[in-house]
Design a protein around this motif. Structure first.
Motif, PDB file in Angstrom:
ATOM      1  N   GLU A  80     -12.967  -7.273  -7.962  1.00  0.00           N
ATOM      2  CA  GLU A  80     -14.313  -6.892  -8.467  1.00  0.00           C
ATOM      3  C   GLU A  80     -15.367  -7.338  -7.569  1.00  0.00           C
ATOM      4  N   PHE A  81     -15.023  -8.488  -6.936  1.00  0.00           N
ATOM      5  CA  PHE A  81     -16.137  -8.954  -6.054  1.00  0.00           C
ATOM      6  C   PHE A  81     -16.071  -8.710  -4.398  1.00  0.00           C
ATOM      7  N   PHE A  82     -14.594  -8.793  -4.014  1.00  0.00           N
ATOM      8  CA  PHE A  82     -14.683  -8.726  -2.699  1.00  0.00           C
ATOM      9  C   PHE A  82     -14.407  -7.193  -2.330  1.00  0.00           C
ATOM     10  N   LYS A  83     -15.472  -6.739  -1.717  1.00  0.00           N
ATOM     11  CA  LYS A  83     -15.443  -5.204  -1.451  1.00  0.00           C
ATOM     12  C   LYS A  83     -15.569  -4.565  -0.127  1.00  0.00           C
ATOM     13  N   LYS A  84     -15.859  -5.767   0.771  1.00  0.00           N
ATOM     14  CA  LYS A  84     -15.734  -5.397   2.231  1.00  0.00           C
ATOM     15  C   LYS A  84     -14.567  -4.967   2.744  1.00  0.00           C
ATOM     16  N   TYR A  85     -14.225  -4.241   3.679  1.00  0.00           N
ATOM     17  CA  TYR A  85     -13.063  -3.482   3.949  1.00  0.00           C
ATOM     18  C   TYR A  85     -11.968  -4.942   4.735  1.00  0.00           C
ATOM     19  N   THR A  86     -12.574  -5.752   5.411  1.00  0.00           N
ATOM     20  CA  THR A  86     -11.985  -6.785   6.161  1.00  0.00           C
ATOM     21  C   THR A  86     -11.564  -7.830   4.962  1.00  0.00           C
ATOM     22  N   THR A  87     -12.316  -8.171   3.937  1.00  0.00           N
ATOM     23  CA  THR A  87     -12.012  -9.091   2.999  1.00  0.00           C
ATOM     24  C   THR A  87     -11.016  -8.507   2.037  1.00  0.00           C
ATOM     25  N   ARG A  88     -11.174  -7.028   1.803  1.00  0.00           N
ATOM     26  CA  ARG A  88     -10.153  -6.220   0.981  1.00  0.00           C
ATOM     27  C   ARG A  88      -8.923  -6.338   1.709  1.00  0.00           C
ATOM     28  N   PHE A  89      -8.768  -5.995   3.270  1.00  0.00           N
ATOM     29  CA  PHE A  89      -7.347  -6.326   3.791  1.00  0.00           C
ATOM     30  C   PHE A  89      -6.803  -7.538   3.720  1.00  0.00           C
ATOM     31  N   THR A  90      -7.612  -8.660   3.748  1.00  0.00           N
ATOM     32  CA  THR A  90      -6.957  -9.765   3.458  1.00  0.00           C
ATOM     33  C   THR A  90      -6.558 -10.111   2.190  1.00  0.00           C
ATOM     34  N   LEU A  91      -7.347  -9.647   1.262  1.00  0.00           N
ATOM     35  CA  LEU A  91      -6.946  -9.881  -0.266  1.00  0.00           C
ATOM     36  C   LEU A  91      -5.730  -8.841  -0.359  1.00  0.00           C
ATOM     37  N   SER A  92      -5.414  -7.831   0.084  1.00  0.00           N
ATOM     38  CA  SER A  92      -4.326  -6.860  -0.236  1.00  0.00           C
ATOM     39  C   SER A  92      -3.175  -7.481   0.549  1.00  0.00           C
ATOM     40  N   LEU A  93      -3.354  -8.111   1.557  1.00  0.00           N
ATOM     41  CA  LEU A  93      -2.100  -8.724   2.171  1.00  0.00           C
ATOM     42  C   LEU A  93      -1.654 -10.061   1.583  1.00  0.00           C
ATOM     43  N   LEU A  94      -2.713 -10.783   0.815  1.00  0.00           N
ATOM     44  CA  LEU A  94      -2.127 -11.744   0.097  1.00  0.00           C
ATOM     45  C   LEU A  94      -1.563 -11.514  -1.199  1.00  0.00           C
ATOM     46  N   LEU A  95      -1.962 -10.449  -1.623  1.00  0.00           N
ATOM     47  CA  LEU A  95      -1.481  -9.899  -3.026  1.00  0.00           C
ATOM     48  C   LEU A  95      -0.015  -9.356  -2.770  1.00  0.00           C
ATOM     49  N   TYR A  96      -0.022  -8.705  -1.433  1.00  0.00           N
ATOM     50  CA  TYR A  96       1.541  -8.232  -0.944  1.00  0.00           C
ATOM     51  C   TYR A  96       2.296  -9.449  -0.860  1.00  0.00           C
ATOM     52  N   PHE A  97       1.805 -10.407  -0.171  1.00  0.00           N
ATOM     53  CA  PHE A  97       2.808 -11.801  -0.045  1.00  0.00           C
ATOM     54  C   PHE A  97       3.266 -12.215  -1.549  1.00  0.00           C
ATOM     55  N   PHE A  98       2.216 -12.431  -2.468  1.00  0.00           N
ATOM     56  CA  PHE A  98       2.499 -12.865  -3.771  1.00  0.00           C
ATOM     57  C   PHE A  98       3.578 -12.057  -4.476  1.00  0.00           C
ATOM     58  N   ALA A  99       3.482 -10.832  -4.281  1.00  0.00           N
ATOM     59  CA  ALA A  99       4.295  -9.731  -4.700  1.00  0.00           C
ATOM     60  C   ALA A  99       5.652  -9.984  -4.392  1.00  0.00           C
ATOM     61  N   ILE A 100       5.820 -10.119  -2.898  1.00  0.00           N
ATOM     62  CA  ILE A 100       7.135 -10.364  -2.278  1.00  0.00           C
ATOM     63  C   ILE A 100       7.589 -11.518  -2.889  1.00  0.00           C
ATOM     64  N   LEU A 101       6.867 -12.888  -2.836  1.00  0.00           N
ATOM     65  CA  LEU A 101       7.493 -14.121  -3.628  1.00  0.00           C
ATOM     66  C   LEU A 101       7.839 -13.910  -5.138  1.00  0.00           C
ATOM     67  N   SER A 102       7.162 -13.130  -5.743  1.00  0.00           N
ATOM     68  CA  SER A 102       7.321 -13.028  -7.275  1.00  0.00           C
ATOM     69  C   SER A 102       8.683 -12.165  -7.369  1.00  0.00           C
ATOM     70  N   TYR A 103       9.113 -11.058  -6.416  1.00  0.00           N
ATOM     71  CA  TYR A 103      10.158 -10.556  -6.474  1.00  0.00           C
ATOM     72  C   TYR A 103      11.231 -11.162  -6.139  1.00  0.00           C
ATOM     73  N   ALA A 104      11.192 -12.284  -4.958  1.00  0.00           N
ATOM     74  CA  ALA A 104      12.203 -13.036  -4.536  1.00  0.00           C
ATOM     75  C   ALA A 104      12.678 -13.880  -5.627  1.00  0.00           C
ATOM     76  N   ILE A 105      11.747 -14.585  -6.448  1.00  0.00           N
ATOM     77  CA  ILE A 105      12.156 -15.398  -7.509  1.00  0.00           C
ATOM     78  C   ILE A 105      12.915 -14.688  -8.688  1.00  0.00           C
ATOM     79  N   PHE A 106      12.693 -13.293  -8.678  1.00  0.00           N
ATOM     80  CA  PHE A 106      13.659 -12.816  -9.980  1.00  0.00           C
ATOM     81  C   PHE A 106      14.820 -12.361  -9.250  1.00  0.00           C
ATOM     82  N   LEU A 107      14.993 -12.092  -7.808  1.00  0.00           N
ATOM     83  CA  LEU A 107      15.924 -11.395  -7.141  1.00  0.00           C
ATOM     84  C   LEU A 107      17.091 -12.291  -7.024  1.00  0.00           C
TER      85      LEU A 107
END
Length: 489
Positions: free
Chosen positions: A250-277
């Motif tokens: 909701e608050f991070f709307k600049k593209y550079t900030t959103r790019f950083t946020l997307s990468l951090l979410l992607y890492f969190f998703a990889i980590l979460s999946y690895a914990i299951f896998l």
């Protein structure tokens, strides 16, 4: 010459169209006329940002403005090339981008070209009206739609996901990871190009939507398996992180900030999946599989970051420090939660749990005697069990574990002491379980002569990591209604 010839209503109440009419019968579009059109377009944008348009047309103030160039009788190819160059440069020049984002006179700015009589040119640069409306709506409400995509993804995943050890579940997770990674990489590559070759707002909106849809489905899929435990007691850390994700969207709307946020979410998703896998693959849970999961996630993300560095070195250098710091923070918080025994022992999940007057195994099923409870217990009110002084209580629980995995499950019986205002341990009963059964491994524990008051039974793994909790109250008096028999499979 007037900058804006007329205004018109947009496709939504929050949109207004500014019309610039350029008409005439030309055999060729001269360089002088093209220069005049270019100057007029830039002047109109400056007038919007300076508030001159809002002063002349108060009804446009604060709305999303569409700057439409109507061209009749002109060679469409020449005008379209000019218009695309100007609109793309205005959309991506830093000073214009910052001014548009912070302008009190307009909530956004789009461009539209209406050439004369060339259908293919309209199809190339601007979509048909229904598609354009959808794209404009998605771009305007991009942040809100990302949150809705996560909610919708959770509803879909709750219905579609089966067991964590099924191949189809992992195929779906891997597909989401691949789509999210590809969308992030393509977007990064396009954003790394020179200003005159930057992606259009439509392309940005589509790539952002694809990225957030895939990440939303990933995170909601993980959330499904967290919430399959019987209580929020075992799931609140993950839900807290998801709440932070919604706030970030909701608050991070600049593209550079959103790019950083997307990468951090992607890492969190990889980590979460690895914990299951990892526990599913090696058929073991504990500290070693958790550490292996973290190392695997870090290695995979480093490979992905090397790909991003190759696709767009300059843009990657702008965000890499924030990304690496964020990755370390996420990994540190997840490890802290694990070693403080806050995270549940994934991939174990509580399939069923309840408190009964009696439990008996008959063949392949369990027969229980339960006391009817008021409808308010469905909304979280503690059930009250009425007992005679010498009666027993039975805690039945079924815990799912992936095939080939064996571990220990513990029932912790606790009574609330109203004098000291604390929970007092009463008994601890441990079971060895074996995974693979769809409905979970079934077991029950018994409490003889429970005293009156509030009770709870914490269901944990052998290392006391929470799986679920059953809360109830005991009243030492005969039941007011007959007990009912129930069969548990």
């Amino acid at each position: 010459m007037t900058l804006v010839d007329s205004i018109a209503k947009g496709r939504t109440p929050d949109e207004c169209v500014l019309i610039l009419a350029e008409m005439g019968s030309w055999k060729a579009v001269g360089e002088e006329r093209l220069t005049q059109m270019r100057v007029r377009l830039y002047a109109c944008v400056d007038a919007i940002l300076d508030g001159e348009i809002a002063l002349e047309f108060p009804e446009t103030r604060g709305k999303r403005l569409v700057l439409r160039l109507d061209c009749q009788g002109m060679p469409s190819a020449n005008v379209a090339a000019l218009f695309k160059t100007v609109s793309d440069s205005i959309a991506h020049i830093p000073r214009y981008k910052a001014a548009i984002e912070n302008s009190p006179f307009a909530s956004g700015l789009d461009f539209e070209l209406r050439p004369d009589g060339v259908r293919s040119m309209r199809a190339v640069y601007f979509p048909a009206e229904p598609i354009k409306t959808v794209i404009a709506f998605a771009h305007h409400y991009e942040r809100h739609l990302s949150a809705l995509s996560m909610i919708g993804g959770y509803a879909f995943d709750s219905y579609s996901f089966g067991r964590i050890d099924h191949a189809t579940t992992h195929i779906v997770f891997l597909a989401y990871l691949a789509v999210a990674g590809l969308a992030i990489a393509v977007s990064h590559r396009l954003e790394s190009r020179p200003p005159e070759r930057q992606p259009s707002e439509r392309t940005r909106t589509i790539l952002t939507a694809v990225t957030q849809f895939a990440l939303g489905c990933l995170l909601s899929g993980f959330c499904v398996f967290y919430l399959r435990s019987a209580s929020l007691w075992a799931s609140w850390p993950y839900l807290l992180i998801l709440a932070g994700i919604f706030i970030g969207n909701e608050f991070f709307k600049k593209y550079t900030t959103r790019f950083t946020l997307s990468l951090l979410l992607y890492f969190f998703a990889i980590l979460s999946y690895a914990i299951f896998l990892v526990p599913v693959v090696i058929a073991m849970i504990g500290t070693l599989p958790f550490i292996v999961s973290g190392v695997l996630a870090l290695v995979l993300f480093l490979f992905f970051s090397d790909l991003l560095r190759w696709l767009g070195p300059a843009r990657w250098r702008q965000v890499r420090l924030y990304v690496y710091v964020g990755v370390l923070v996420i990994a540190g918080v997840v490890n802290l939660f694990y070693f403080l025994k806050i995270l549940p022992p994934l991939p174990l999940a509580l399939a069923d749990a309840g408190i009964y007057h009696s439990v008996k195994k008959v063949g392949q099923v369990y027969q229980v005697m339960e006391e009817p409870q008021p409808w308010t217990t469905f909304w979280g009110e503690r059930p009250v069990l009425h007992l005679l002084p010498n009666e027993k209580l039975y805690l039945y629980a079924s815990v799912f574990a992936p095939g080939r995995l064996g571990t220990t499950i513990v029932h912790h019986w606790e009574w609330f002491d109203p004098t000291s205002r604390r929970w007092v341990p009463q008994s601890r009963v441990a079971f060895a379980i074996h995974g693979g059964r769809n409905a979970g491994y079934r077991a029950y524990s018994i409490k003889s002569k429970p005293r009156a008051g509030d009770w709870r039974v914490n269901i944990t793994a052998g290392d006391d990591r929470p799986i679920g909790r059953v809360r109830f109250a005991v009243a030492l008096e005969p039941p007011s209604q007959p007990l009912q028999q129930k069969v548990l499979n």
